[in-house]
Design an enzyme around this catalytic site. Structure first.
Site, PDB file in Angstrom:
ATOM      1  N   LEU A   2       0.805  -1.215   0.000  1.00 24.78           N
ATOM      2  CA  LEU A   2       0.000   0.000   0.000  1.00 24.78           C
ATOM      3  C   LEU A   2       0.839   1.267   0.000  1.00 24.78           C
ATOM      4  O   LEU A   2       0.416   2.299  -0.523  1.00 24.78           O
ATOM      5  CB  LEU A   2      -0.927   0.015   1.221  1.00 24.78           C
ATOM      6  CG  LEU A   2      -1.992  -1.078   1.262  1.00 24.78           C
ATOM      7  CD1 LEU A   2      -2.762  -1.016   2.571  1.00 24.78           C
ATOM      8  CD2 LEU A   2      -2.930  -0.958   0.084  1.00 24.78           C
ATOM      9  N   GLY A   3       1.999   1.230   0.610  1.00 27.31           N
ATOM     10  CA  GLY A   3       2.801   2.438   0.675  1.00 27.31           C
ATOM     11  C   GLY A   3       4.044   2.257   1.523  1.00 27.31           C
ATOM     12  O   GLY A   3       4.323   1.162   2.026  1.00 27.31           O
ATOM     13  N   PHE A   4       4.768   3.343   1.692  1.00 27.55           N
ATOM     14  CA  PHE A   4       6.022   3.287   2.454  1.00 27.55           C
ATOM     15  C   PHE A   4       6.296   4.646   3.062  1.00 27.55           C
ATOM     16  O   PHE A   4       5.764   5.669   2.631  1.00 27.55           O
ATOM     17  CB  PHE A   4       7.187   2.897   1.544  1.00 27.55           C
ATOM     18  CG  PHE A   4       7.603   3.992   0.581  1.00 27.55           C
ATOM     19  CD1 PHE A   4       8.695   4.799   0.855  1.00 27.55           C
ATOM     20  CD2 PHE A   4       6.895   4.215  -0.583  1.00 27.55           C
ATOM     21  CE1 PHE A   4       9.069   5.810  -0.020  1.00 27.55           C
ATOM     22  CE2 PHE A   4       7.262   5.207  -1.463  1.00 27.55           C
ATOM     23  CZ  PHE A   4       8.354   6.019  -1.190  1.00 27.55           C
ATOM     24  N   GLY A   5       7.133   4.655   4.069  1.00 27.76           N
ATOM     25  CA  GLY A   5       7.582   5.878   4.709  1.00 27.76           C
ATOM     26  C   GLY A   5       8.968   5.666   5.278  1.00 27.76           C
ATOM     27  O   GLY A   5       9.564   4.599   5.101  1.00 27.76           O
TER      28      GLY A   5
ATOM     29  N   THR B 208       6.880   0.198   6.089  1.00 23.05           N
ATOM     30  CA  THR B 208       6.135  -0.090   4.871  1.00 23.05           C
ATOM     31  C   THR B 208       4.766  -0.603   5.307  1.00 23.05           C
ATOM     32  O   THR B 208       4.605  -1.122   6.414  1.00 23.05           O
ATOM     33  CB  THR B 208       6.831  -1.142   3.999  1.00 23.05           C
ATOM     34  OG1 THR B 208       7.121  -2.305   4.788  1.00 23.05           O
ATOM     35  CG2 THR B 208       8.127  -0.587   3.411  1.00 23.05           C
ATOM     36  N   VAL B 209       3.765  -0.456   4.411  1.00 25.50           N
ATOM     37  CA  VAL B 209       2.400  -0.831   4.764  1.00 25.50           C
ATOM     38  C   VAL B 209       1.837  -1.739   3.680  1.00 25.50           C
ATOM     39  O   VAL B 209       2.012  -1.488   2.482  1.00 25.50           O
ATOM     40  CB  VAL B 209       1.508   0.413   4.934  1.00 25.50           C
ATOM     41  CG1 VAL B 209       0.111   0.002   5.379  1.00 25.50           C
ATOM     42  CG2 VAL B 209       2.112   1.360   5.949  1.00 25.50           C
TER      43      VAL B 209
ATOM     44  N   ASP C  75     -16.304  -1.214   1.879  1.00 21.56           N
ATOM     45  CA  ASP C  75     -16.676  -1.891   0.639  1.00 21.56           C
ATOM     46  C   ASP C  75     -15.621  -2.955   0.324  1.00 21.56           C
ATOM     47  O   ASP C  75     -14.578  -2.670  -0.244  1.00 21.56           O
ATOM     48  CB  ASP C  75     -16.787  -0.872  -0.500  1.00 21.56           C
ATOM     49  CG  ASP C  75     -17.228  -1.495  -1.807  1.00 21.56           C
ATOM     50  OD1 ASP C  75     -17.441  -2.721  -1.844  1.00 21.56           O
ATOM     51  OD2 ASP C  75     -17.346  -0.752  -2.798  1.00 21.56           O
TER      52      ASP C  75
END
Length: 437
Positions: free
Chosen positions: A73-76, A80-81, A235
């Protein structure tokens, strides 16, 4: 830390009947696009990656015996996610896998406090809590531990909601509805958990990025602003489509020293949304302990932070008041730009504050360790830059007129007060006539 994680995990779990694990999915092991070795991909840009801080998560792996990774989903700079599936509970979750130096004790303590509050409080559904916590031992490197936080998946932030509207702004009705939920969330934080959302200073950083500016709630910028107010993802077809896309069209990736680095994948747009949820507690602090250290990104800094007086819960109220201009007018209320073009200056920010709010009360100045840099003992402005004469709160609102504008300004002035003690509380603001109209 390990023993604390165990205690924290115990606090997350509730007694439930034993459930059979569902079978993990089998993701393609070949046929995925390979990124050229010379191209830096996502967290590979960061110094933390070069120092070997990131856990080598792999799509398809199962962690802690039940969480199968479905996609990135992403990183910082500290994590990481990943979207994952709880094979035991048959539910989608988000895994935040910290770097080996990430996941500090205070953040986990905050999540423990959030989970222990009164769940019947109307603000509880509007605060992002943790479902679980566990630790991963880095493969091939004995003794290196990465902490993991398990949460509900979220869709986009209010910043993205703004982009859906043809005007690029919140309508008055949407703003009222959203703020009402946000004040309930803050009341839960403040009254039930003794937590201040806004903690250490966290100015926006180019390192804190997702490939498509998505899911910023996981990474930095820990103040109350549009990036950190999310919409709950209810959803499940969006999550199923995400997973199927990863099966049918595997994410591009590269391998560095045998460890995979993936390109993040976006969620599709849901057919319906859940609650407004306040997220990002990486810089949250206890509110029953007064502080005077620096906090908040530049344009959101409150008077008590700029003047360096003690601060607590009211900094969150100030943050909300300032954020409203981002959503409703499409710009920051304060800029704090140095007249000579040298970037942000506290003095320039305070000069704008005087222009918009009038001079600060003398008793507040007496409390501030930095007050003498900008004001005389009797409260007169003495800093080098001029007070902008063209600025006023009334002029800063262009989308309302007449009685609507007056009611709105009365509302925001309850938050934008020099003295922290003069600001209304979250509960009082929830019952404000303008918000309830």
């Amino acid at each position: 830390m390990a023993s604390f994680i165990k205690l924290l995990r115990n606090s997350f779990h509730r007694a439930s009947p034993c459930r059979t694990l569902s079978f993990p999915l089998h993701f393609p092991s070949t046929g995925f696009p390979l990124v050229n070795d010379s191209t830096l991909l996502e967290e590979e840009h960061l110094d933390e990656f070069k120092a070997g801080q990131y856990y080598p998560a792999n799509i398809g792996d199962v962690y802690d015996g039940k969480y199968q990774v479905l996609g990135k989903l992403g990183f910082g700079s500290t994590s990481t996610v990943w979207l994952a599936r709880n094979l035991q509970e048959h539910a989608y979750v988000a895994l935040k896998i910290y770097t080996r130096d990430g996941g500090d004790l205070e953040e986990f303590q905050v999540y423990e406090s959030l989970g222990k509050g009164n769940r019947s409080h109307p603000g509880y559904p509007h605060v992002r809590t943790a479902l679980d916590a566990f630790k991963l031992e880095r493969p091939g490197v004995g003794g290196v531990i990465h902490h993991c936080l398990v949460q509900k998946p979220m869709w986009d932030s209010w910043r993205e909601v703004v982009r859906w509207n043809p005007t690029g702004l919140f309508s008055e009705e949407l703003l009222k509805a959203g703020l009402a939920k946000l004040f309930l969330a803050l009341d839960y934080l403040h009254s039930e958990c003794n937590i201040v959302h806004t903690g250490e200073s966290s100015c926006p950083s180019p390192h804190l990025l997702h490939s498509w500016d998505m899911l910023m709630n996981f990474f930095g910028n820990e103040d109350i602003k549009a990036d950190n107010i999310m919409l709950e993802l209810v959803d499940e077809s969006v999550l199923e489509a995400f997973t199927q896309s990863e099966m049918d069209d595997p994410s591009p990736r590269k391998f560095v020293d045998g460890a995979p680095i993936y390109l993040s994948r976006q969620f599709g747009r849901p057919r319906k949304f859940g609650n407004v949820v306040l997220s990002d507690f990486g810089a949250a602090v206890r509110g029953d302990q007064k502080r005077n250290h620096d906090a908040q990104p530049n344009v959101y800094r409150s008077p008590e932070v700029m003047l360096k007086t003690e601060w607590s819960y009211p900094v969150d109220i100030w943050n909300v008041g300032v954020m409203i201009w981002d959503l409703f007018e499409g710009r920051h209320l304060f800029q704090g730009n140095d007249p000579e073009g040298k970037g942000y200056l506290t003095g320039a920010h305070l000069a704008e504050s005087v222009a918009l709010l009038g001079p600060p009360p003398p008793d507040l100045l007496r409390r501030g360790k930095r007050s003498s840099e900008f004001f005389s003992e009797d409260g007169k402005w003495t800093a080098g830059m001029p007070i902008p004469q063209s600025m006023s709160l009334e002029k800063s609102i262009t989308r309302l007129e007449g009685e609507k504008k007056e009611a709105f300004l009365t509302f925001v002035k309850c938050m934008l007060q020099w003295r922290p003690e003069d600001r209304k509380t979250d509960r009082q603001l929830y019952d404000d006539p303008w918000l309830r109209s």
